[in-house]
Enzyme design. Structure first.
Site, PDB file in Angstrom:
ATOM      1  N   ASN A  75      97.945  13.790  35.003  1.00 19.15           N
ATOM      2  CA  ASN A  75      98.644  12.630  34.433  1.00 19.15           C
ATOM      3  C   ASN A  75     100.112  12.931  34.172  1.00 19.15           C
ATOM      4  O   ASN A  75     100.999  12.103  34.451  1.00 19.15           O
ATOM      5  CB  ASN A  75      97.961  12.213  33.130  1.00 19.15           C
ATOM      6  CG  ASN A  75      96.714  11.386  33.359  1.00 19.15           C
ATOM      7  OD1 ASN A  75      96.592  10.708  34.384  1.00 19.15           O
ATOM      8  ND2 ASN A  75      95.774  11.437  32.424  1.00 19.15           N
ATOM      9  N   ASP A 135      83.545  18.537  32.027  1.00 14.50           N
ATOM     10  CA  ASP A 135      84.929  18.186  31.695  1.00 14.50           C
ATOM     11  C   ASP A 135      85.812  18.593  32.868  1.00 14.50           C
ATOM     12  O   ASP A 135      85.669  19.703  33.405  1.00 14.50           O
ATOM     13  CB  ASP A 135      85.372  18.907  30.419  1.00 14.50           C
ATOM     14  CG  ASP A 135      86.762  18.480  29.988  1.00 14.50           C
ATOM     15  OD1 ASP A 135      86.898  17.358  29.466  1.00 14.50           O
ATOM     16  OD2 ASP A 135      87.713  19.268  30.196  1.00 14.50           O
ATOM     17  N   GLU A 189      88.071  12.242  30.267  1.00 13.79           N
ATOM     18  CA  GLU A 189      87.810  12.942  31.521  1.00 13.79           C
ATOM     19  C   GLU A 189      86.510  13.734  31.440  1.00 13.79           C
ATOM     20  O   GLU A 189      86.294  14.672  32.196  1.00 13.79           O
ATOM     21  CB  GLU A 189      88.971  13.882  31.884  1.00 13.79           C
ATOM     22  CG  GLU A 189      89.174  15.026  30.939  1.00 13.79           C
ATOM     23  CD  GLU A 189      90.185  14.722  29.810  1.00 13.79           C
ATOM     24  OE1 GLU A 189      90.751  15.666  29.283  1.00 13.79           O
ATOM     25  OE2 GLU A 189      90.389  13.526  29.492  1.00 13.79           O
ATOM     26  N   ASP A 245      93.991   7.887  37.441  1.00 16.80           N
ATOM     27  CA  ASP A 245      92.903   6.914  37.662  1.00 16.80           C
ATOM     28  C   ASP A 245      92.216   7.146  38.997  1.00 16.80           C
ATOM     29  O   ASP A 245      90.985   7.010  39.109  1.00 16.80           O
ATOM     30  CB  ASP A 245      93.469   5.494  37.609  1.00 16.80           C
ATOM     31  CG  ASP A 245      93.849   5.063  36.195  1.00 16.80           C
ATOM     32  OD1 ASP A 245      93.445   5.768  35.246  1.00 16.80           O
ATOM     33  OD2 ASP A 245      94.518   4.030  36.053  1.00 16.80           O
TER      34      ASP A 245
END
Length: 578
Positions: free
Chosen positions: A461, A453, A496, A470
């Site tokens: 973000n 992770d 993610e 992205d």
């Protein structure tokens, strides 16, 4: 019937019967047409022979003359156009009767299914028994109209040397040697071309006695044998071509079956160039694939003698020979079968030894209007012979199989590969985990699973926006792919989150790969566009398959280890059950 057979020019292969007087070339309307010949040659029947005369020099068997008594096999050249003279006068049957038995024996040998060179040797031996000839030899052309090679020779007396050289590049070269060799031998040399339709398949050369040469009855027998031998040579060549064609079709069928068994692009490309090189005996093979937008293509796989990296070679659609095929969607063969010349605008690159190549477009399917995917190229056939129309036809069949396989691979990739990270999707991950786990339990081999992770990805973000997020996912997907082994299975597990299946790997073996992944992630400098460089880390949990594990239990143990890594400091690897 006596006639002239056109060997060149617009009338190639056409027979022109000879009467009492015939004009070859010149302005007269009834003359045999010879483009570019202002003055003609008169061919007049005189007794049992034909005599060619002209006011200006012409060539017979590549020797200049103004008058020549023609014999069967002579080649008349006028204004660069050649004609083969054949005398098949059968008006006097009596002269042929003594040789009918020998002719029957020769015909039986040449049509009996025996290997043609051996059959020609036997037939020549029969002729030496039945005629006044001293020595005889037979030449046959190699495949694709190559050199004339001596395949049989026979002489009176075992000590007699072979007749002429063993190899000649063309029939005119052999005829020139016959003309020049007449002065070096003890007898008169007679050449009888083995001509079938428009092709010269070989020749017989006979040495007769001096003075006066061979009797006419012997010449008639030898001429009859040459006609039978020409038919046998053509049948032999046709049989070899059909056998080779069948072999190539079987190879194409095998290639199609192999290609249809792959669902991934890389093995399809590798198998395709390998099959093309083997089937077509090409020194150079490459596959160009159109890039998005269709304005250019890149060489994505190739084999060549220099073993250079082809992937840097960019082809603009419409430029060069391959670019022309990509622009038109039509195949290209060099030399052109109709003209014998290279295509307009062609210039050979230094990396090629010959001008011969074949390029065929690759479509997504055989259906009309299918998407053009690229092109397959073959060049420099081993041995130097040119590619022919049969090669182009079979290359097109292979290209169709390649196109269908690549199209299927694209569809498979869309269904199984995440478009952003280029890792396998979650659904495909669960399917492969079941397959790998069942195989490991059956074979009692190890298997490990890692779940990773990205640390603090939500901040990326929230701070820099989703385009930056992205970019991070795209870069981390690439880092994971570069770090794992070829046998490993990397996937995007969630937003993610990433997962890697390690088939056949113990915990220690999988640990080494996971540490490489951790290092690749933490050292990646990700281009965030306007926000500059972004760095990120990951937390990884690793579990090894235990007896009685299910996919769900193995995932749960790896996931629990990943949570311990996350809440124990991040940017680290934690192993399950420790």
């Amino acid at each position: 019937m006596s006639f002239l057979l056109s060997l060149d020019g617009p009338s190639t292969g056409q027979r022109f019967p000879l009467g009492a007087v015939v004009l070859l070339g010149g302005p007269e309307s009834d003359a045999i047409p010879v483009p570019g010949a202002r003055d003609g040659v008169e061919i007049r029947h005189a007794g049992r022979r034909y005599v060619a005369t002209a006011a200006h020099p012409f060539r017979v068997n590549d020797a200049e003359t103004r008058e020549h008594a023609l014999r069967t096999g002579d080649v008349i050249a006028l204004a660069g156009v050649r004609f083969l003279f054949r005398n098949e006068d059968t008006s006097t049957i009596d002269r042929r009767v003594p040789h009918l038995g020998a002719l029957y024996r020769v015909a039986a040998v040449l049509t009996g299914g025996q290997d043609l060179p051996a059959a020609l040797g036997t037939a020549l031996a029969v002729l030496l028994e039945e005629t006044a000839a001293r020595r005889a030899a037979a030449w046959l052309s190699t495949e694709d109209g190559g050199n004339l090679e001596r395949v049989a020779a026979c002489a009176r007396g075992s000590e007699a040397p072979p007749l002429l050289e063993a190899s000649y590049p063309t029939l005119p070269a052999l005829q020139n040697a016959v003309v020049a060799g007449g002065a070096a031998t003890s007898g008169v040399l007679l050449v009888l071309p083995l001509a079938a339709r428009t092709h010269a398949l070989g020749a017989l050369v006979i040495e007769g006695p001096e003075p006066g040469g061979l009797p006419e009855r012997d010449v008639e027998l030898l001429t009859a044998m040459s006609l039978i031998a020409a038919v046998a040579a053509e049948n032999s060549r046709n049989a070899r071509q059909m056998e080779e064609y069948s072999r190539l079709l079987m190879s194409i069928e095998k290639a199609t079956m192999w290609l249809s068994g792959y669902l991934e692009r890389e093995p399809i490309l590798g198998e395709a160039v390998g099959f093309a090189r083997s089937i077509f005996k090409a020194s150079h093979v490459s596959i160009a694939e159109l890039e998005p937008g269709g304005k250019s293509a890149r060489i994505v796989r190739a084999v060549n003698p220099r073993k250079t990296d082809p992937t840097q070679h960019l082809i603009k659609v419409g430029e060069g020979m391959c670019g022309r095929v990509l622009a038109t969607g039509k195949s290209l063969l060099c030399p052109d079968p109709a003209t014998g010349q290279p295509p307009e605008g062609y210039s050979r690159s230094k990396r090629f030894k010959t001008d011969s190549f074949a390029i065929v477009p690759i479509f997504a399917s055989a259906s009309e209007g299918a998407d053009l995917l690229g092109a397959i190229n073959v060049a420099d056939k081993i041995g130097g012979r040119p590619f022919n129309e049969r090669d182009l036809e079979l290359l097109a069949v292979l290209a169709r199989a390649v196109g269908v396989a690549l199209h299927n691979a694209r569809l498979y990739e869309r269904a199984t590969v995440d478009s952003l990270t280029r890792l396998f999707v979650r659904q495909h991950f669960f399917y492969k985990l079941e397959v790998y786990l069942a195989a490991a339990q059956k074979s009692r081999r190890p298997l490990s699973l890692a779940i990773a992770d990205l640390d603090d990805f939500k901040k990326v973000n929230d701070t820099h926006g989703h385009p930056a997020g992205d970019a991070v996912l795209r870069a981390i997907g690439d880092a994971v792919k570069r770090s794992v082994r070829p046998a490993d299975f990397p996937a995007r597990y969630g937003g993610e989150e990433f997962a890697v299946i390690f088939p056949g790997a113990t915990l220690s073996e999988a640990r080494a790969v996971c540490l490489s992944v951790l290092e690749a992630v933490r050292s990646a400098e990700i281009d965030g566009g306007a926000v500059g460089k972004i760095r990120i880390t990951a937390s990884i949990g690793l579990a090894e398959l235990r007896s009685g594990d299910t996919p769900e239990s193995l995932i749960a143990r790896a996931d629990a280890a990943q949570y311990r890594a996350k809440y124990g400091g991040k940017n680290r690897l934690v192993e399950a059950d420790k």
